[in-house]
Design an enzyme around this catalytic site. Structure first.
Site, PDB file in Angstrom:
ATOM      1  N   GLY A  13      24.699 -43.017  -1.878  1.00 26.18           N
ATOM      2  CA  GLY A  13      24.530 -41.747  -3.656  1.00 26.18           C
ATOM      3  C   GLY A  13      23.820 -41.151  -2.687  1.00 26.18           C
ATOM      4  N   SER A  15      25.039 -37.976  -3.464  1.00 22.55           N
ATOM      5  CA  SER A  15      25.846 -36.114  -4.588  1.00 22.55           C
ATOM      6  C   SER A  15      24.933 -36.025  -5.047  1.00 22.55           C
ATOM      7  CB  SER A  15      27.472 -37.519  -5.268  1.00 22.55           C
ATOM      8  OG  SER A  15      26.263 -38.140  -6.354  1.00 22.55           O
ATOM      9  N   ASN A  64      31.790 -47.463  -5.019  1.00 24.10           N
ATOM     10  CA  ASN A  64      30.631 -47.868  -5.985  1.00 24.10           C
ATOM     11  C   ASN A  64      29.974 -49.466  -5.094  1.00 24.10           C
ATOM     12  OD1 ASN A  64      29.084 -50.083  -7.599  1.00 24.10           O
ATOM     13  ND2 ASN A  64      30.658 -50.642  -8.410  1.00 24.10           N
ATOM     14  N   VAL A  65      28.939 -48.803  -4.272  1.00 27.92           N
ATOM     15  CA  VAL A  65      28.231 -49.845  -4.040  1.00 27.92           C
ATOM     16  C   VAL A  65      28.258 -51.444  -4.014  1.00 27.92           C
ATOM     17  CG1 VAL A  65      26.827 -47.644  -1.957  1.00 27.92           C
ATOM     18  CG2 VAL A  65      25.880 -48.762  -4.174  1.00 27.92           C
ATOM     19  N   ASN A  91      20.239 -45.428  -0.196  1.00 28.31           N
ATOM     20  CA  ASN A  91      19.945 -44.816  -0.870  1.00 28.31           C
ATOM     21  C   ASN A  91      19.963 -44.521  -2.387  1.00 28.31           C
ATOM     22  OD1 ASN A  91      17.761 -42.076  -1.689  1.00 28.31           O
ATOM     23  ND2 ASN A  91      20.528 -41.740  -1.930  1.00 28.31           N
ATOM     24  N   TYR A 156      14.384 -53.043 -12.030  1.00 26.59           N
ATOM     25  CA  TYR A 156      13.769 -52.073 -10.818  1.00 26.59           C
ATOM     26  C   TYR A 156      13.189 -52.437 -10.079  1.00 26.59           C
ATOM     27  CZ  TYR A 156      13.743 -47.321  -8.803  1.00 26.59           C
ATOM     28  OH  TYR A 156      13.123 -46.533  -7.727  1.00 26.59           O
ATOM     29  N   VAL A 157      11.312 -52.559 -10.245  1.00 25.77           N
ATOM     30  CA  VAL A 157      10.388 -53.302  -8.960  1.00 25.77           C
ATOM     31  C   VAL A 157      11.072 -54.270  -8.323  1.00 25.77           C
ATOM     32  CG1 VAL A 157       8.260 -54.860  -8.623  1.00 25.77           C
ATOM     33  CG2 VAL A 157       8.798 -52.612 -10.681  1.00 25.77           C
ATOM     34  N   LYS A 160      13.979 -53.639  -5.663  1.00 28.92           N
ATOM     35  CA  LYS A 160      12.826 -52.170  -4.570  1.00 28.92           C
ATOM     36  C   LYS A 160      11.973 -53.700  -3.645  1.00 28.92           C
ATOM     37  CE  LYS A 160      14.945 -48.740  -5.503  1.00 28.92           C
ATOM     38  NZ  LYS A 160      15.853 -48.391  -4.602  1.00 28.92           N
TER      39      LYS A 160
HETATM   40  P1  NAD Z   1      19.200 -40.159  -8.511  1.00 28.24           P
HETATM   41  O1  NAD Z   1      19.773 -40.681  -9.737  1.00 28.24           O
HETATM   42  O2  NAD Z   1      19.788 -38.176  -8.621  1.00 28.24           O
HETATM   43  O3  NAD Z   1      20.662 -40.157  -7.692  1.00 28.24           O
HETATM   44  C1  NAD Z   1      21.203 -41.495  -7.028  1.00 28.24           C
HETATM   45  C2  NAD Z   1      22.857 -41.032  -6.613  1.00 28.24           C
HETATM   46  O4  NAD Z   1      22.632 -43.007  -6.222  1.00 28.24           O
HETATM   47  C3  NAD Z   1      23.464 -40.477  -6.732  1.00 28.24           C
HETATM   48  O5  NAD Z   1      24.220 -39.544  -6.060  1.00 28.24           O
HETATM   49  C4  NAD Z   1      24.314 -41.616  -7.606  1.00 28.24           C
HETATM   50  O6  NAD Z   1      25.682 -41.357  -7.228  1.00 28.24           O
HETATM   51  C5  NAD Z   1      24.310 -42.927  -6.534  1.00 28.24           C
HETATM   52  N1  NAD Z   1      24.869 -43.792  -7.018  1.00 28.24           N
HETATM   53  C6  NAD Z   1      24.467 -44.413  -7.938  1.00 28.24           C
HETATM   54  N2  NAD Z   1      24.621 -45.568  -8.947  1.00 28.24           N
HETATM   55  C7  NAD Z   1      25.382 -45.822  -7.051  1.00 28.24           C
HETATM   56  C8  NAD Z   1      26.409 -46.695  -6.734  1.00 28.24           C
HETATM   57  N3  NAD Z   1      26.742 -48.233  -7.670  1.00 28.24           N
HETATM   58  N4  NAD Z   1      27.547 -46.486  -6.088  1.00 28.24           N
HETATM   59  C9  NAD Z   1      27.200 -45.420  -5.425  1.00 28.24           C
HETATM   60  N5  NAD Z   1      26.826 -44.193  -5.531  1.00 28.24           N
HETATM   61  C10 NAD Z   1      25.248 -44.996  -6.741  1.00 28.24           C
HETATM   62  O7  NAD Z   1      18.462 -40.654  -8.269  1.00 28.24           O
HETATM   63  P2  NAD Z   1      17.298 -40.183  -6.849  1.00 28.24           P
HETATM   64  O8  NAD Z   1      16.350 -40.154  -7.381  1.00 28.24           O
HETATM   65  O9  NAD Z   1      17.357 -39.339  -5.756  1.00 28.24           O
HETATM   66  O10 NAD Z   1      17.313 -41.539  -6.234  1.00 28.24           O
HETATM   67  C11 NAD Z   1      17.426 -41.759  -5.047  1.00 28.24           C
HETATM   68  C12 NAD Z   1      16.470 -43.529  -4.654  1.00 28.24           C
HETATM   69  O11 NAD Z   1      15.439 -42.587  -4.202  1.00 28.24           O
HETATM   70  C13 NAD Z   1      17.361 -44.798  -5.127  1.00 28.24           C
HETATM   71  O12 NAD Z   1      17.534 -45.454  -4.353  1.00 28.24           O
HETATM   72  C14 NAD Z   1      16.238 -44.901  -6.381  1.00 28.24           C
HETATM   73  O13 NAD Z   1      15.801 -45.466  -6.967  1.00 28.24           O
HETATM   74  C15 NAD Z   1      14.834 -44.078  -5.262  1.00 28.24           C
HETATM   75  N6  NAD Z   1      13.377 -43.496  -5.561  1.00 28.24           N
HETATM   76  C16 NAD Z   1      13.392 -42.606  -6.154  1.00 28.24           C
HETATM   77  C17 NAD Z   1      12.340 -41.869  -6.738  1.00 28.24           C
HETATM   78  C18 NAD Z   1      12.232 -40.701  -8.084  1.00 28.24           C
HETATM   79  O14 NAD Z   1      10.429 -40.242  -8.275  1.00 28.24           O
HETATM   80  N7  NAD Z   1      13.475 -40.057  -7.901  1.00 28.24           N
HETATM   81  C19 NAD Z   1      11.122 -42.758  -6.747  1.00 28.24           C
HETATM   82  C20 NAD Z   1      10.793 -43.999  -5.558  1.00 28.24           C
HETATM   83  C21 NAD Z   1      12.327 -43.897  -5.457  1.00 28.24           C
END
Ligand code: NAD
Length: 248
Positions: A13, A15, A64-65, A91, A156-157, A160
């Site tokens: 993830g 990108s 796709n992970v 991530n 989601y919870v 995680k």
């Molecule tokens: P985002 O939506 O901005 O980015 C998600 C990334 O994951 C993207 O690059 C997307 O292409 C990739 N992705 C999604 N599905 C995928 C799949 N099936 N295969 C491969 N790649 C995939 O999200 P973010 O906010 O940057 O979150 C990143 C991580 O941090 C996540 O695991 C999220 O749960 C966690 N997180 C985020 C927050 C927040 O407040 N943003 C808080 C706690 C945890």
């Protein structure tokens, strides 16, 4: 992991959002970076450019992970090029929020398949290589809500919290091979994932953060880079909360 060896880092993830921040932070450590993403190759190209501007090299591949087959192929491509994997950062993640009484089966399955099974798929795919190297770092991105809980996010919870359990299991299983596994649990970070929250919800969230601001991708990336560093060699099975004090 000696500093002079160019390390191979895999980030899922990468990108955009936090994953992009992690790629950028590793660029400054002189590592060879491979990241994957689900869609929008323009965003992936932006990450590659950002890393190049910081003096690093990153390659983004659409994967796709949740698919074991795609993940195995991704890891094979990386090994063909570098022959090693030093760090895996899981991530990639999604949300499909809703109250439990209305949550659709597909929303449960998608979130668990991408967030938790995706993390398992990637760990499994790199483990043999790390075991042979007798060295490796696995860093899994969970969330503050994986520890605290949150209404409207049961799927989601669960994913995680599952990541934390998975990490502890793997940490014990692989420690004797010189592999560590840890979790970084971000608080509220302003990314595409949280963009749909209303201003009122955002204000409310910030009011619950003792440090008085939202987190940045850089805040999270710094903890990830630390866990991948020589300085973190004796840390395994831990959850590092990077949340401004939102949950203690
Ligand atoms: P985002 O939506 O901005 O980015 C998600 C990334 O994951 C993207 O690059 C997307 O292409 C990739 N992705 C999604 N599905 C995928 C799949 N099936 N295969 C491969 N790649 C995939 O999200 P973010 O906010 O940057 O979150 C990143 C991580 O941090 C996540 O695991 C999220 O749960 C966690 N997180 C985020 C927050 C927040 O407040 N943003 C808080 C706690 C945890």
């Amino acid at each position: 992991m000696a500093d002079e060896v160019k390390r191979t880092i895999l980030i899922t993830g990468g990108s955009r959002g936090i994953g992009r921040g992690i790629c950028h932070a590793f660029a400054q450590t002189g590592s060879r970076i491979f990241f994957n993403y689900s869609s929008a190759s323009e965003a992936a190209t932006e990450t590659e450019t950002l890393v190049a501007e910081a003096g690093g090299q990153a390659t983004g591949i659409q994967v796709n992970v949740a698919s074991e087959k795609e993940v195995t192929e991704f890891v094979r491509q990386v090994l063909d090029e570098t022959g090693r994997i030093d760090v895996l950062v899981n991530n990639a993640g999604i949300t499909r929020d809703g109250l439990i009484v209305r949550m659709k089966e597909a929303d449960w399955d998608d979130v668990l398949n991408i967030n938790l099974k995706g993390t398992f798929n990637c760990i499994k795919a790199v483990t043999k290589t790390m075991m042979k190297q007798r060295a490796g770092r696995i860093i899994n991105v969970s969330s503050v809500v994986g520890v605290s809980g949150n209404p409207g996010q049961a799927n989601y919870v669960a994913s995680k919290a599952g990541i934390i359990g998975l990490t502890k299991g793997v940490a014990k299983e692989l420690a004797s091979r010189g592999i560590t596994a840890n979790v970084v649990a971000p608080g509220y970070v302003d990314t595409d994932m949280t963009t749909s929250l209303s201003d009122k919800a955002k204000e409310m969230m910030i009011s619950q953060i003792p440090l008085g601001r939202v987190g940045t991708a850089e805040d999270i990336a710094a903890a990830v880079v630390f866990l991948a560093s020589d300085q973190a060699a004796y840390i395994t099975g831990q959850v590092i909360q990077v949340n401004g004090g939102m949950y203690m």
